[in-house]
Design a protein around this motif. Structure first.
Motif, PDB file in Angstrom:
ATOM      1  N   ARG A 180       0.839  -1.207   0.000  1.00  0.00           N
ATOM      2  CA  ARG A 180       0.000   0.000   0.000  1.00  0.00           C
ATOM      3  C   ARG A 180       0.874   1.257   0.000  1.00  0.00           C
ATOM      4  O   ARG A 180       0.560   2.229  -0.671  1.00  0.00           O
ATOM      5  CB  ARG A 180      -0.921  -0.003   1.224  1.00  0.00           C
ATOM      6  CG  ARG A 180      -1.988  -1.061   1.122  1.00  0.00           C
ATOM      7  CD  ARG A 180      -3.043  -0.851   2.138  1.00  0.00           C
ATOM      8  NE  ARG A 180      -3.763   0.393   1.884  1.00  0.00           N
ATOM      9  CZ  ARG A 180      -4.962   0.636   2.358  1.00  0.00           C
ATOM     10  NH1 ARG A 180      -5.568  -0.254   3.097  1.00  0.00           N
ATOM     11  NH2 ARG A 180      -5.566   1.774   2.104  1.00  0.00           N
ATOM     12  N   TRP A 181       1.951   1.191   0.777  1.00  0.00           N
ATOM     13  CA  TRP A 181       2.831   2.335   0.874  1.00  0.00           C
ATOM     14  C   TRP A 181       3.502   2.599  -0.477  1.00  0.00           C
ATOM     15  O   TRP A 181       3.562   3.722  -0.958  1.00  0.00           O
ATOM     16  CB  TRP A 181       3.873   2.072   1.966  1.00  0.00           C
ATOM     17  CG  TRP A 181       4.817   3.215   2.158  1.00  0.00           C
ATOM     18  CD1 TRP A 181       4.567   4.381   2.786  1.00  0.00           C
ATOM     19  CD2 TRP A 181       6.162   3.284   1.692  1.00  0.00           C
ATOM     20  NE1 TRP A 181       5.666   5.186   2.756  1.00  0.00           N
ATOM     21  CE2 TRP A 181       6.666   4.526   2.085  1.00  0.00           C
ATOM     22  CE3 TRP A 181       6.998   2.396   0.983  1.00  0.00           C
ATOM     23  CZ2 TRP A 181       7.967   4.940   1.796  1.00  0.00           C
ATOM     24  CZ3 TRP A 181       8.288   2.798   0.702  1.00  0.00           C
ATOM     25  CH2 TRP A 181       8.768   4.057   1.098  1.00  0.00           C
ATOM     26  N   LEU A 182       3.964   1.499  -1.135  1.00  0.00           N
ATOM     27  CA  LEU A 182       4.589   1.635  -2.448  1.00  0.00           C
ATOM     28  C   LEU A 182       3.619   2.253  -3.439  1.00  0.00           C
ATOM     29  O   LEU A 182       3.984   3.124  -4.231  1.00  0.00           O
ATOM     30  CB  LEU A 182       5.050   0.263  -2.959  1.00  0.00           C
ATOM     31  CG  LEU A 182       6.259  -0.359  -2.265  1.00  0.00           C
ATOM     32  CD1 LEU A 182       6.513  -1.752  -2.813  1.00  0.00           C
ATOM     33  CD2 LEU A 182       7.483   0.513  -2.460  1.00  0.00           C
ATOM     34  N   LEU A 183       2.386   1.807  -3.371  1.00  0.00           N
ATOM     35  CA  LEU A 183       1.373   2.313  -4.304  1.00  0.00           C
ATOM     36  C   LEU A 183       1.128   3.798  -4.064  1.00  0.00           C
ATOM     37  O   LEU A 183       0.994   4.579  -5.016  1.00  0.00           O
ATOM     38  CB  LEU A 183       0.080   1.524  -4.117  1.00  0.00           C
ATOM     39  CG  LEU A 183      -0.637   1.213  -5.429  1.00  0.00           C
ATOM     40  CD1 LEU A 183       0.115   0.145  -6.189  1.00  0.00           C
ATOM     41  CD2 LEU A 183      -2.065   0.770  -5.150  1.00  0.00           C
ATOM     42  N   ALA A 184       1.119   4.172  -2.774  1.00  0.00           N
ATOM     43  CA  ALA A 184       0.912   5.584  -2.436  1.00  0.00           C
ATOM     44  C   ALA A 184       2.063   6.423  -2.986  1.00  0.00           C
ATOM     45  O   ALA A 184       1.858   7.522  -3.517  1.00  0.00           O
ATOM     46  CB  ALA A 184       0.802   5.743  -0.925  1.00  0.00           C
ATOM     47  N   GLN A 185       3.305   5.883  -2.874  1.00  0.00           N
ATOM     48  CA  GLN A 185       4.472   6.583  -3.416  1.00  0.00           C
ATOM     49  C   GLN A 185       4.348   6.741  -4.919  1.00  0.00           C
ATOM     50  O   GLN A 185       4.612   7.803  -5.474  1.00  0.00           O
ATOM     51  CB  GLN A 185       5.748   5.791  -3.093  1.00  0.00           C
ATOM     52  CG  GLN A 185       6.099   5.768  -1.624  1.00  0.00           C
ATOM     53  CD  GLN A 185       6.367   7.150  -1.086  1.00  0.00           C
ATOM     54  OE1 GLN A 185       7.192   7.883  -1.615  1.00  0.00           O
ATOM     55  NE2 GLN A 185       5.652   7.531  -0.034  1.00  0.00           N
ATOM     56  N   GLN A 186       3.900   5.662  -5.577  1.00  0.00           N
ATOM     57  CA  GLN A 186       3.769   5.711  -7.032  1.00  0.00           C
ATOM     58  C   GLN A 186       2.720   6.729  -7.449  1.00  0.00           C
ATOM     59  O   GLN A 186       2.873   7.424  -8.445  1.00  0.00           O
ATOM     60  CB  GLN A 186       3.419   4.324  -7.568  1.00  0.00           C
ATOM     61  CG  GLN A 186       3.358   4.272  -9.087  1.00  0.00           C
ATOM     62  CD  GLN A 186       3.008   2.893  -9.591  1.00  0.00           C
ATOM     63  OE1 GLN A 186       3.040   1.940  -8.854  1.00  0.00           O
ATOM     64  NE2 GLN A 186       2.689   2.811 -10.864  1.00  0.00           N
ATOM     65  N   MET A 187       1.659   6.825  -6.656  1.00  0.00           N
ATOM     66  CA  MET A 187       0.601   7.792  -6.946  1.00  0.00           C
ATOM     67  C   MET A 187       1.174   9.211  -6.900  1.00  0.00           C
ATOM     68  O   MET A 187       0.742  10.091  -7.619  1.00  0.00           O
ATOM     69  CB  MET A 187      -0.521   7.685  -5.908  1.00  0.00           C
ATOM     70  CG  MET A 187      -1.373   6.460  -6.057  1.00  0.00           C
ATOM     71  SD  MET A 187      -2.318   6.550  -7.571  1.00  0.00           S
ATOM     72  CE  MET A 187      -3.371   5.152  -7.387  1.00  0.00           C
ATOM     73  N   ARG A 188       2.163   9.421  -6.011  1.00  0.00           N
ATOM     74  CA  ARG A 188       2.702  10.756  -5.816  1.00  0.00           C
ATOM     75  C   ARG A 188       3.602  11.156  -6.987  1.00  0.00           C
ATOM     76  O   ARG A 188       3.431  12.222  -7.557  1.00  0.00           O
ATOM     77  CB  ARG A 188       3.471  10.808  -4.491  1.00  0.00           C
ATOM     78  CG  ARG A 188       3.628  12.213  -3.966  1.00  0.00           C
ATOM     79  CD  ARG A 188       4.103  12.221  -2.528  1.00  0.00           C
ATOM     80  NE  ARG A 188       3.191  11.510  -1.638  1.00  0.00           N
ATOM     81  CZ  ARG A 188       3.580  10.903  -0.516  1.00  0.00           C
ATOM     82  NH1 ARG A 188       4.850  10.885  -0.168  1.00  0.00           N
ATOM     83  NH2 ARG A 188       2.688  10.310   0.242  1.00  0.00           N
ATOM     84  N   ASP A 189       4.569  10.286  -7.357  1.00  0.00           N
ATOM     85  CA  ASP A 189       5.522  10.718  -8.384  1.00  0.00           C
ATOM     86  C   ASP A 189       5.433   9.925  -9.684  1.00  0.00           C
ATOM     87  O   ASP A 189       6.170  10.202 -10.619  1.00  0.00           O
ATOM     88  CB  ASP A 189       6.959  10.690  -7.829  1.00  0.00           C
ATOM     89  CG  ASP A 189       7.319   9.304  -7.311  1.00  0.00           C
ATOM     90  OD1 ASP A 189       6.576   8.362  -7.633  1.00  0.00           O
ATOM     91  OD2 ASP A 189       8.325   9.184  -6.590  1.00  0.00           O
ATOM     92  N   GLY A 190       4.553   8.929  -9.747  1.00  0.00           N
ATOM     93  CA  GLY A 190       4.364   8.227 -11.007  1.00  0.00           C
ATOM     94  C   GLY A 190       5.426   7.188 -11.307  1.00  0.00           C
ATOM     95  O   GLY A 190       5.324   6.475 -12.295  1.00  0.00           O
ATOM     96  N   LYS A 191       6.454   7.078 -10.442  1.00  0.00           N
ATOM     97  CA  LYS A 191       7.500   6.085 -10.717  1.00  0.00           C
ATOM     98  C   LYS A 191       7.042   4.731 -10.172  1.00  0.00           C
ATOM     99  O   LYS A 191       6.700   4.635  -8.985  1.00  0.00           O
ATOM    100  CB  LYS A 191       8.812   6.502 -10.050  1.00  0.00           C
ATOM    101  CG  LYS A 191       9.740   7.232 -11.021  1.00  0.00           C
ATOM    102  CD  LYS A 191      11.076   7.515 -10.375  1.00  0.00           C
ATOM    103  CE  LYS A 191      11.137   8.960  -9.914  1.00  0.00           C
ATOM    104  NZ  LYS A 191      12.186   9.259  -8.972  1.00  0.00           N
ATOM    105  N   PRO A 192       7.018   3.701 -11.033  1.00  0.00           N
ATOM    106  CA  PRO A 192       6.604   2.388 -10.525  1.00  0.00           C
ATOM    107  C   PRO A 192       7.695   1.803  -9.631  1.00  0.00           C
ATOM    108  O   PRO A 192       8.883   1.919  -9.929  1.00  0.00           O
ATOM    109  CB  PRO A 192       6.420   1.558 -11.793  1.00  0.00           C
ATOM    110  CG  PRO A 192       7.241   2.236 -12.830  1.00  0.00           C
ATOM    111  CD  PRO A 192       7.358   3.684 -12.461  1.00  0.00           C
ATOM    112  N   ARG A 193       7.277   1.238  -8.525  1.00  0.00           N
ATOM    113  CA  ARG A 193       8.228   0.569  -7.625  1.00  0.00           C
ATOM    114  C   ARG A 193       7.841  -0.896  -7.536  1.00  0.00           C
ATOM    115  O   ARG A 193       6.727  -1.212  -7.137  1.00  0.00           O
ATOM    116  CB  ARG A 193       8.174   1.209  -6.247  1.00  0.00           C
ATOM    117  CG  ARG A 193       8.727   2.609  -6.219  1.00  0.00           C
ATOM    118  CD  ARG A 193       8.556   3.200  -4.833  1.00  0.00           C
ATOM    119  NE  ARG A 193       9.184   4.510  -4.763  1.00  0.00           N
ATOM    120  CZ  ARG A 193       8.647   5.619  -5.270  1.00  0.00           C
ATOM    121  NH1 ARG A 193       7.486   5.553  -5.877  1.00  0.00           N
ATOM    122  NH2 ARG A 193       9.273   6.775  -5.170  1.00  0.00           N
TER     123      ARG A 193
END
Lengths: 395, 368
Positions: free
Chosen positions: A204-217
């Motif tokens: 969930r945290w990774l997805l939230a990060q991706q939502m912020r900057d668009g970089k897939p993790r």
């Protein structure tokens, strides 16, 4: 009884703001509640008189007494010297064992059949339709008795069927090879569960990060580490053995492995096949409710079929599927009480035996009701939470 | 996965050229549209063929159809190889009518015929008028006279000798006939503006729907005598009937509530504007529309409910399923219970399937 009465409000009188309609309402309520109270009081006083005439004391004190009833098949350890309370707990565990596994299997089977009904393959869709029609239109109790009779007609243990090595089907039930689960194995499973929970949070945290900057993790390294490596490490460290125990025939019975008693097995088959027929219809109508344009649009985008089904069709179908599915799960759980007809000792069966032994009819039935109301509320609560999660977010 | 992605309404089926032999074309589009589909068809045909073959062998070719009275030796000789249908002619009177006096069994038989005629007439839309209610009352009264007797020169048969199909039909029909008005009242109660009435209705519905029918039946059979004044006792069948009515009432109430919610607000307002009283408003304006909305789910509830009457087996009432189970206690015929269960399943199936077809046809015409 309307609140928007066009007439001018009556003058403030003894009854304050009460108009004629409200007065009528009060009258009806007083009448209905009065009748209900009178009926309950009548039944209550009769019951008290009858109980004292039969010298039955009320209350749950009997739960502490020794039960003395045998319970043949249970997950929890039990012997007849245990208390009624423990017998009830064993019964609840047996009910849950049928209900939870039944729900999982019925969902899988029902989904497969529901999808089969929509197949382009005429033969497959016809067969699925016949399955649904036949199973839905025959009482569950009849199907249960039928399966139970078939189980009893299976060969004796010595002549058991062996469809696969290590699997035996006989009138003793279905015997499967199993890994014995004790405290050390439970610790490893606990570690795996913790790993899953941690992975869920991290994802969930990774997805939230991706939502912020668009970089897939990528999430898979975490999955590998938490769900595979962590439990494996725990297992190695503690030196837990995962040896499969193969059942074998010794004398007249089987030793080792996991035994599904005929009663349990018959109940499970009956509940799963019967409920799956209803689930199949729910799944079918859910998939059909997705507009054709969605299929067309997805294929126009050139999406892979599995992706299209998983990401586009199913999320929309689920919105139609989940609410009626909840009531099927509740039905399956309640129907597991038919166990009493074939002697599988679920909570209803144990309560019934208790009732016959102690005469504590009211308490026994109150316990049944409490158990089922709790389970039902639990299922509804979970399904409502899930439903809210997948519901269409409209502005 | 192929199953769902090859849905018939997808464009690919339409693109196929419409030429050639129609039979071949049908086979191509419906059974062999792609290679995986073709494999699936072949596998299914093989499984189905084997299943049908073994059933025909067991159920028809090797079956024993008739034996001399009370002699199951022919069946025992074929045990495991063929079905013993001979048990049906041997036991059908007991399965259908239980322990009802043998010479009087034309009375329950006639009752069954009356029930079926009543159901059939009730499905005719042209007959949905007030007269139908009178017809129901008349027919149910006639059935009571036939079953009980004691008047018009019919000998009296007490309730504990009733059994089989008539009992199943009585439990279901009376359950419905009383559960339906009860359901309407409770549904109205649940939507009432009066808090006390609303909470009582909610309590009733949730309590009944939250517990298994089995526990309600236990309650009826064990606790009812406790509830009643000493010396007052009613028949076991009637007690089960009351439990079933209460059960049906709660489930029907929820279906009817759905219908009430589907009636547009304007209809209520129009009825209020006409100055109709609460009861007249519901009887003349709201309920007819509400019930029309929910006819298909109502029929489905009837089906579920018809099947559920079989649960009275658990408290020892002789309905159709109990008589079937009792019929095979006879040691001579004990091993042939599967055949009896298939026979009884066929009876239940005919009733339920007819109802579900009817519900389907109503859905197709929009309940009109």
């Amino acid at each position: 009884m309307t609140s928007d009465d066009p007439r001018p409000p009556p003058r403030r009188s003894f009854f304050g703001a009460l108009g004629p309609n409200e007065l009528k309402g009060v009258f009806w309520q007083v009448l209905v509640v009065g009748v209900a109270v009178a009926v309950v009081a009548f039944l209550w006083s009769n019951t008290v008189t009858n109980l004292s005439a039969r010298r039955i004391t009320t209350g749950f004190a009997f739960l502490g007494r020794e039960a003395g009833m045998p319970i043949a098949d249970s997950l929890l350890t039990y012997n007849p010297r245990d208390s009624y309370l423990w017998a009830f707990v064993v019964g609840v565990a047996n009910t849950l064992r049928v209900a939870v596994i039944g729900i999982v299997l019925a969902t899988i089977l029902g989904t497969l059949i529901g999808i089969s009904r929509l197949s382009a393959n005429w033969l497959l869709s016809r067969l699925a339709a016949v399955y649904v029609e036949v199973l839905r239109d025959i009482p569950l109790l009849l199907q249960l008795l039928f399966w139970y009779v078939l189980m009893q007609a299976l060969p004796a243990a010595r002549a058991a069927w062996r469809p696969v090595e290590g699997v035996f089907l006989s009138n003793r039930g279905l015997i499967l090879p199993a890994i014995p689960i004790g405290p050390p194995q439970l610790r490893v499973l606990g570690a795996a569960l913790l790993g899953c929970a941690a992975f869920f949070v991290i994802q969930r945290w990774l997805l939230a990060q991706q939502m912020r900057d668009g970089k897939p993790r990528p999430a898979w390294p975490f999955a590998l580490g938490l769900i595979v490596v962590l439990p494996a490490a725990v297992s190695l460290l503690l030196g837990v053995s995962w040896k499969i125990e193969w059942p074998e025939l010794r004398g007249f019975n089987f030793v080792g492995g996991l035994t599904l008693a005929p009663e349990y097995f018959a109940l499970l088959i009956a509940l799963v096949t019967y409920t799956s027929a209803f689930i199949a219809e729910i799944v079918r109508s859910g998939i059909q409710s997705v507009p054709r344009g969605q299929w067309d649009a997805a294929s126009a985008l050139g999406l892979r079929r599995s992706f299209m089904l998983r990401q586009i069709i199913l999320p929309q179908a689920l919105r139609v599927i989940v609410p009626p599915m909840t009531s099927q799960y509740l039905n399956l759980t309640k129907n597991s009480s038919l166990a009493v007809a074939i002697g599988y000792q679920d909570v209803v069966s144990i309560a019934n035996t208790t009732l016959n032994q102690t005469g504590q009819a009211i308490e026994a039935i109150a316990l049944i009701m409490a158990v089922f109301l709790t389970i039902s509320l639990g299922i509804s609560f979970f399904m409502n939470w899930y439903n809210a999660r997948i519901a269409l977010a409209e502005r | 996965m192929t199953a769902i992605t090859d849905m018939p309404d997808l464009p690919r089926a339409a693109r196929r050229p419409q030429i050639g032999n129609p039979v071949l074309r049908w086979l191509r589009t419906n059974l062999f549209s792609s290679i995986p589909n073709g494999i699936l068809t072949v596998v299914l045909l093989a499984v189905l063929g084997k299943g049908v073959f073994s059933f025909v062998q067991w159920g028809i070719a090797n079956a024993v159809w008739l034996t001399p009275a009370n002699d199951s030796s022919a069946c025992k000789a074929m045990r495991g190889l063929g079905a013993c249908w001979a048990i049906i002619p041997e036991k059908y009177r007991f399965i259908l009518f239980g322990t009802y006096p043998f010479d009087e069994q034309w009375r329950p038989a006639l009752s069954v015929v009356l029930f079926i005629a009543l159901f059939f007439l009730s499905t005719r839309r042209a007959l949905w008028r007030r007269e139908l209610a009178f017809l129901w009352i008349g027919a149910l009264a006639l059935i009571s006279v036939l079953m009980w007797g004691g008047v018009f020169g019919l000998s009296f048969v007490s309730q504990d000798r009733w059994g089989g199909l008539p009992v199943t039909l009585i439990l279901a029909t009376f359950g419905l006939a009383f559960g339906f008005p009860l359901g309407i009242l409770v549904a109205l109660g649940r939507r009432s503006k009066l808090p006390a009435i609303r909470s009582l209705s909610v309590l009733y519905v949730e309590l009944i729907r939250g517990v298994p029918l089995v526990s309600l039946l236990f309650m009826a059979s064990v606790m009812f005598p406790l509830f009643m004044p000493a010396g007052f006792n009613i028949d076991k069948l009637l007690r089960a009937q009351i439990a079933i009515i209460l059960f049906a009432g709660a489930y029907l109430a929820e279906v009817i509530r759905g219908g009430l919610q589907a009636v547009p607000r304007g209809q209520y307002e129009a009825a209020d504007a006409l100055g109709l009283s609460y009861w007249r408003k519901h009887r003349l304006v709201v309920l007819p529309q509400a019930i029309r909305h929910v006819i298909p789910p109502l029929v489905n509830t009837f089906i579920a409910f018809f099947k559920d009457t079989s649960l009275v087996l658990i408290i020892g009432i002789f309905d159709l399923l109990t008589t079937a189970k009792t019929a095979i206690i006879d040691p001579a015929w004990q091993q042939f219970s599967v055949e009896v269960y298939i026979f009884v399943a066929a009876i239940y199936f005919v009733f339920c399937f007819a109802m579900s077809r009817y519900s389907r046809s109503l859905e197709a015409t929009g309940g009109r």
